[in-house]
Design an enzyme around this catalytic site. Structure first.
Site, mmCIF file in Angstrom:
data_model
loop_
_atom_site.group_PDB
_atom_site.id
_atom_site.type_symbol
_atom_site.label_atom_id
_atom_site.label_comp_id
_atom_site.label_asym_id
_atom_site.label_seq_id
_atom_site.Cartn_x
_atom_site.Cartn_y
_atom_site.Cartn_z
ATOM 1 N N LYS A 81 60.818 23.934 -49.879
ATOM 2 C CA LYS A 81 61.402 24.460 -48.640
ATOM 3 C C LYS A 81 60.408 25.441 -48.018
ATOM 4 O O LYS A 81 59.801 26.250 -48.742
ATOM 5 C CB LYS A 81 62.718 25.152 -48.971
ATOM 6 C CG LYS A 81 63.507 25.653 -47.766
ATOM 7 C CD LYS A 81 64.833 26.274 -48.229
ATOM 8 C CE LYS A 81 65.692 26.763 -47.091
ATOM 9 N NZ LYS A 81 66.973 27.337 -47.538
ATOM 10 N N SER A 156 70.995 25.491 -45.207
ATOM 11 C CA SER A 156 69.762 25.468 -44.476
ATOM 12 C C SER A 156 68.645 24.648 -45.123
ATOM 13 O O SER A 156 67.645 24.355 -44.454
ATOM 14 C CB SER A 156 69.249 26.908 -44.313
ATOM 15 O OG SER A 156 68.978 27.484 -45.576
ATOM 16 N N SER A 180 73.132 27.147 -49.195
ATOM 17 C CA SER A 180 72.078 26.339 -48.584
ATOM 18 C C SER A 180 71.394 25.327 -49.474
ATOM 19 O O SER A 180 70.621 24.504 -48.979
ATOM 20 C CB SER A 180 71.007 27.246 -47.995
ATOM 21 O OG SER A 180 71.414 27.668 -46.730
HETATM 22 N N1 GLN Z 1 75.021 28.830 -44.007
HETATM 23 C C1 GLN Z 1 74.897 30.143 -44.579
HETATM 24 C C2 GLN Z 1 74.253 31.085 -43.594
HETATM 25 O O1 GLN Z 1 73.963 30.666 -42.519
HETATM 26 C C3 GLN Z 1 74.133 30.085 -45.848
HETATM 27 C C4 GLN Z 1 72.688 29.960 -45.621
HETATM 28 C C5 GLN Z 1 71.911 29.973 -46.888
HETATM 29 O O2 GLN Z 1 72.449 29.793 -47.965
HETATM 30 N N2 GLN Z 1 70.640 30.261 -46.743
HETATM 31 O O3 GLN Z 1 74.055 32.225 -43.878
#
Ligand code: GLN
Length: 492
Positions: A81, A156, A180
């Site tokens: 990532k 994400s 994410s």
């Molecule tokens: N969707 C969550 C957020 O926007 C989690 C994102 C993540 O785990 N990086 O914060």
């Protein structure tokens, strides 16, 4: 032949490479042929490094040919990532502000992968600074769900999940602050594990919510998740929240992986699960039947504070983000505005030009929650709720080995469906966030397909530092089902 090769697990590929029946170069070439065929459409990668990867593969092939010992991921193509620092290429975080940023060092996990002889092939797309649930917040490109190119891959870590699902790598790393790793794994029909907070070093992971962030594997199956954990888990003195090996010894996650957990007790939270859509609930019921047939006992529990997880999370995560993202000031890193009138404009314009709308929303929210006068009402309150959620888990784990719930309330939604409505987007994390607030390990594994043929994720949570048992519990299900072998069919 290429298909056969790409369908191998990491472990199978590694075994073939070390036995000399397949070369790492062949595997890297097969992966790049797949990327060249599909990634114009899927958009999983922000950057790829074919020449570097082939060179690394040759070195490993040579080591094997000359009888030298090799690491547990010898020759296996792995994706990262793009919020983990690599000393080659860019580390963009899916943001304009870091679009050309070259990190001067490697993240701890990158060093670990290298030491294990993995071949790093590229860096995957993400919501800007890992803020989002669909990868639509990336400022650099769009990623589509390999199962349905009209749907999001989740986020994400959407690029990592899409790359694994479309066999454009054998495994990937993601990061999970509120879901994410697990949510995109669920949406793309692959396995995603968020380890216990402190199990994997965050050194070199670009910080979003530091008390919640954790790196973990995205893989095609549970065995490969265990294999990846063997490589990345362990103490690192450069991360002060990394847990010492005395307190929580790292173990061999592959050992006894195929042995059922005897007398398994699973907790479910029926009232909480009722919020998921019918397809997801049906898949959950069938999954619990699989466990019952394996002799597991299912107990129903109440965890009254889970309902407040989203509210607490979006205060804590944004508060931490507002502080972490202060470093992008137009001076130290990344984008700097052209022709500022004065030094104030260096800061304000660089940030205004460099950050996208969601990142700005969160910096604003977090700054507000931390401001004097509102600190007690919002931030401190959220920390208290976080503690209550932890207590819910502690109580439940006195009665059960693990908790099972959906990964997400729905399967992958359509592109554009939620992007205009941040609150709807935040609700996509309702089942994943609590594990981050409590610092617990949690895994998403494929457990079915909905009517539109989109994957459904099953989430299993367990007490801190019990990843070994968690993986065994996940493997019990996988061993009795075939969902992890289902692959997206491309209609390009
Ligand atoms: N969707 C969550 C957020 O926007 C989690 C994102 C993540 O785990 N990086 O914060």
């Amino acid at each position: 032949m290429a298909d056969e090769l790409l369908n191998l697990t990491c472990k199978q590929l590694r075994d073939k490479i070390t036995a000399g029946t397949v070369t790492s170069v062949t595997a890297v070439e097969a992966v790049f042929a797949q990327i060249e065929a599909l990634d114009d459409k899927v958009g999983a990668y922000i950057s790829t490094y074919k020449d570097r990867a082939l060179e690394a593969a040759q070195t490993i092939d040579r080591k094997i040919a000359t009888g030298k010992s090799t690491g547990p991921l010898a020759g296996v193509p792995v994706a990262i990532k793009d919020n983990m620092c690599t000393d080659f290429g860019e580390t963009t975080c899916g943001s304009k502000i870091l679009e050309n940023f070259q990190a001067p060092y490697n993240a701890h996990v990158i060093e670990k992968l290298r030491a294990a002889d993995a071949v790093l092939i590229g860096k995957t797309n993400l919501d800007e600074f890992a803020m989002g649930s669909s990868t639509e917040n990336s400022a650099l490109k769009q990623t589509l769900n390999p199962w349905d190119l009209g749907s999001v891959p989740g986020g994400s870590s959407g690029g990592s999940a899409a790359a694994v699902a479309a066999r454009m790598c054998f495994a990937a790393l993601g990061s999970d602050t509120g879901g994410s790793i697990r949510q995109p794994a669920g949406f793309c029909g692959v396995v995603g594990l968020k380890p216990t907070y402190g199990r994997v070093s965050r050194f070199g992971l670009v910080a979003y919510g530091s008390s919640l962030d954790q790196i973990g594997p995205v893989t095609g199956n549970v065995t490969d998740a265990a294999l990846m954990m063997n490589v990345i888990a362990g103490h690192d003195k450069r991360d002060s929240t990394s847990v010492s090996n005395d307190m929580a010894p790292v173990c061999n996650y592959l050992e006894k992986l195929n042995e059922d957990v005897k007398g398994l007790k699973i907790a479910i939270v029926p009232e909480f699960n009722a919020g998921a859509d019918q397809n997801v609930q049906n898949a959950l019921t069938s999954a619990l039947d699989v466990y019952k047939n394996l002799g597991a006992q299912i107990i129903e529990v109440k965890m009254p504070h889970l309902d407040y997880a989203i509210a607490a999370y979006y205060l804590i995560a944004t508060a931490e983000a507002s502080s972490n993202l202060a470093r992008y000031d137009g001076v130290h890193y990344g984008h700097r505005t052209e022709n500022p009138a004065d030094y104030v404009e260096v800061y304000s314009k660089s940030r205004a030009e460099g950050f996208g709308a969601e990142v700005k929303r969160r910096i604003t929210l977090g700054t507000y929650a931390l401001s004097s006068g509102y600190y007690d009402a919002y931030y401190l309150k959220a920390l208290k709720v976080r503690n209550l959620i932890r207590t819910d888990f502690t109580k439940t784990f006195k009665e059960a080995d693990c908790i099972i719930m959906p990964t997400s309330p729905t399967t992958a939604f359509k592109l554009g469906e939620k992007i205009e409505d941040p609150l709807q987007m935040y609700l996509a994390d309702i089942y994943t966030i609590a594990a981050n607030l409590a610092g617990l390990p949690a895994i998403s594994i494929p457990c079915g397909l909905d009517k539109a043929n989109l994957p459904i994720g099953l989430q299993i949570l367990s007490p801190a530092f019990t990843e070994k048992k968690l993986l065994r519990i996940a493997r019990m299900f996988e061993g009795k089902t075939d969902y992890h072998n289902k692959k997206p069919v491309f209609q390009l």
